[in-house]
Scaffold this motif. Structure first.
Motif, PDB file in Angstrom:
ATOM      1  N   THR A  47      -4.948  13.342   1.188  1.00 52.50           N
ATOM      2  CA  THR A  47      -4.134  12.152   0.978  1.00 52.50           C
ATOM      3  C   THR A  47      -4.799  11.234  -0.048  1.00 52.50           C
ATOM      4  O   THR A  47      -6.000  10.988   0.022  1.00 52.50           O
ATOM      5  CB  THR A  47      -3.953  11.392   2.309  1.00 52.50           C
ATOM      6  OG1 THR A  47      -3.333  12.283   3.250  1.00 52.50           O
ATOM      7  CG2 THR A  47      -3.108  10.152   2.136  1.00 52.50           C
ATOM      8  N   ALA A  93       0.467   5.715   0.253  1.00 54.43           N
ATOM      9  CA  ALA A  93      -0.371   6.899   0.451  1.00 54.43           C
ATOM     10  C   ALA A  93       0.475   8.120   0.122  1.00 54.43           C
ATOM     11  O   ALA A  93       1.651   8.184   0.490  1.00 54.43           O
ATOM     12  CB  ALA A  93      -0.885   6.965   1.883  1.00 54.43           C
ATOM     13  N   ALA A 109       0.843  -1.197   0.000  1.00 58.42           N
ATOM     14  CA  ALA A 109       0.000   0.000   0.000  1.00 58.42           C
ATOM     15  C   ALA A 109       0.877   1.244   0.000  1.00 58.42           C
ATOM     16  O   ALA A 109       1.978   1.244   0.551  1.00 58.42           O
ATOM     17  CB  ALA A 109      -0.929   0.010   1.209  1.00 58.42           C
ATOM     18  N   GLY A 118      -8.289   4.232  -2.490  1.00 59.20           N
ATOM     19  CA  GLY A 118      -8.722   4.129  -1.100  1.00 59.20           C
ATOM     20  C   GLY A 118     -10.156   3.688  -0.919  1.00 59.20           C
ATOM     21  O   GLY A 118     -10.496   3.051   0.070  1.00 59.20           O
ATOM     22  N   GLU A 154       3.733   7.531   2.285  1.00 53.90           N
ATOM     23  CA  GLU A 154       3.679   6.520   3.341  1.00 53.90           C
ATOM     24  C   GLU A 154       3.659   5.154   2.675  1.00 53.90           C
ATOM     25  O   GLU A 154       2.941   4.942   1.701  1.00 53.90           O
ATOM     26  CB  GLU A 154       2.449   6.720   4.203  1.00 53.90           C
ATOM     27  CG  GLU A 154       2.463   8.046   4.939  1.00 53.90           C
ATOM     28  CD  GLU A 154       1.151   8.322   5.662  1.00 53.90           C
ATOM     29  OE1 GLU A 154       0.369   7.379   5.895  1.00 53.90           O
ATOM     30  OE2 GLU A 154       0.920   9.494   5.980  1.00 53.90           O
ATOM     31  N   HIS A 182      -3.918   0.635  -2.581  1.00 55.09           N
ATOM     32  CA  HIS A 182      -3.402  -0.643  -2.095  1.00 55.09           C
ATOM     33  C   HIS A 182      -3.425  -1.660  -3.233  1.00 55.09           C
ATOM     34  O   HIS A 182      -4.235  -1.578  -4.153  1.00 55.09           O
ATOM     35  CB  HIS A 182      -4.153  -1.144  -0.855  1.00 55.09           C
ATOM     36  CG  HIS A 182      -5.581  -1.466  -1.077  1.00 55.09           C
ATOM     37  ND1 HIS A 182      -6.586  -0.529  -1.026  1.00 55.09           N
ATOM     38  CD2 HIS A 182      -6.188  -2.634  -1.367  1.00 55.09           C
ATOM     39  CE1 HIS A 182      -7.750  -1.091  -1.263  1.00 55.09           C
ATOM     40  NE2 HIS A 182      -7.539  -2.374  -1.477  1.00 55.09           N
ATOM     41  N   ARG A 196       0.610  12.388   0.133  1.00 50.46           N
ATOM     42  CA  ARG A 196       0.033  13.644   0.607  1.00 50.46           C
ATOM     43  C   ARG A 196       0.926  14.770   0.138  1.00 50.46           C
ATOM     44  O   ARG A 196       2.100  14.848   0.493  1.00 50.46           O
ATOM     45  CB  ARG A 196      -0.085  13.646   2.127  1.00 50.46           C
ATOM     46  CG  ARG A 196      -0.781  14.895   2.663  1.00 50.46           C
ATOM     47  CD  ARG A 196      -0.941  14.860   4.171  1.00 50.46           C
ATOM     48  NE  ARG A 196       0.335  14.954   4.859  1.00 50.46           N
ATOM     49  CZ  ARG A 196       0.940  13.972   5.509  1.00 50.46           C
ATOM     50  NH1 ARG A 196       0.393  12.778   5.564  1.00 50.46           N
ATOM     51  NH2 ARG A 196       2.104  14.170   6.109  1.00 50.46           N
ATOM     52  N   ARG A 225      -4.759   7.440  -1.323  1.00 48.42           N
ATOM     53  CA  ARG A 225      -4.329   6.123  -0.852  1.00 48.42           C
ATOM     54  C   ARG A 225      -4.601   5.069  -1.919  1.00 48.42           C
ATOM     55  O   ARG A 225      -5.635   5.097  -2.584  1.00 48.42           O
ATOM     56  CB  ARG A 225      -5.063   5.744   0.424  1.00 48.42           C
ATOM     57  CG  ARG A 225      -4.823   6.698   1.552  1.00 48.42           C
ATOM     58  CD  ARG A 225      -5.540   6.259   2.839  1.00 48.42           C
ATOM     59  NE  ARG A 225      -5.425   7.259   3.861  1.00 48.42           N
ATOM     60  CZ  ARG A 225      -4.346   7.473   4.581  1.00 48.42           C
ATOM     61  NH1 ARG A 225      -3.281   6.736   4.389  1.00 48.42           N
ATOM     62  NH2 ARG A 225      -4.321   8.414   5.498  1.00 48.42           N
TER      63      ARG A 225
END
Length: 160
Positions: free
Chosen positions: A28, A20, A18, A43, A92, A32, A22, A30
């Protein structure tokens, strides 16, 4: 691998599941990885557009051994000098075994952008192309950001 090469490692993340993203002033985004078929989902669970999926595959590959172009400083005692207090981009990363890895892309500098990652204690510099690759799943950024000088860099002398 010599010490200099190891000094420029931003991230080593295998089996990314995954991501993410920003960017300053934005929400953000996201994504996966669908383990069943290897496609990326946003997301909300919807399939990511094909171009976004390709960009995410490229980032996933880059993160396996992400090397910076150079070292800007061997400590980051003042994060504001490098734009880490108001980063351009935060990525992330989740892998099959680790949560919470983060890459922070700071301000523009000569040669690219300052970056901090999970595999380094140094302030590194990534090329504009590397920064662009990391931000590829997002819509184009706003213009108008100022170039930050490397701490300790001498001002250029005026031509005589």
């Amino acid at each position: 691998m010599c010490i200099r090469d190891r000094d420029k490692t931003v991230c080593k993340a295998e089996d990314v599941t995954a991501l993410a993203f920003r960017r300053r002033g934005e929400e953000t985004a996201r994504f996966h990885l669908n383990a069943d078929n290897g496609t990326w989902l946003s997301g909300d669970g919807a399939p990511a557009p094909e171009a976004t999926g390709k960009a995410l595959d490229g980032i996933r590959s880059l993160l396996e051994n992400f090397q910076a172009a150079g070292v800007a400083a061997y400590d980051a005692k003042r994060p504001d000098r490098y734009g880490f207090d108001d980063p351009f981009l935060v990525v992330e990363i989740e892998t099959r075994t680790v949560l919470g890895k983060k890459i922070v892309v700071g301000g523009k500098c000569e040669g690219g952008r300052f970056v901090d990652g999970p595999a380094t204690d140094y302030v590194l510099i990534i090329t504009p192309e590397q920064a662009q690759d990391l931000a590829a799943p997002l819509p184009p950024a706003q213009k108008g950001e100022k170039l930050r000088k490397r701490p300790g860099a001498r001002p250029k002398r005026a031509a005589r």
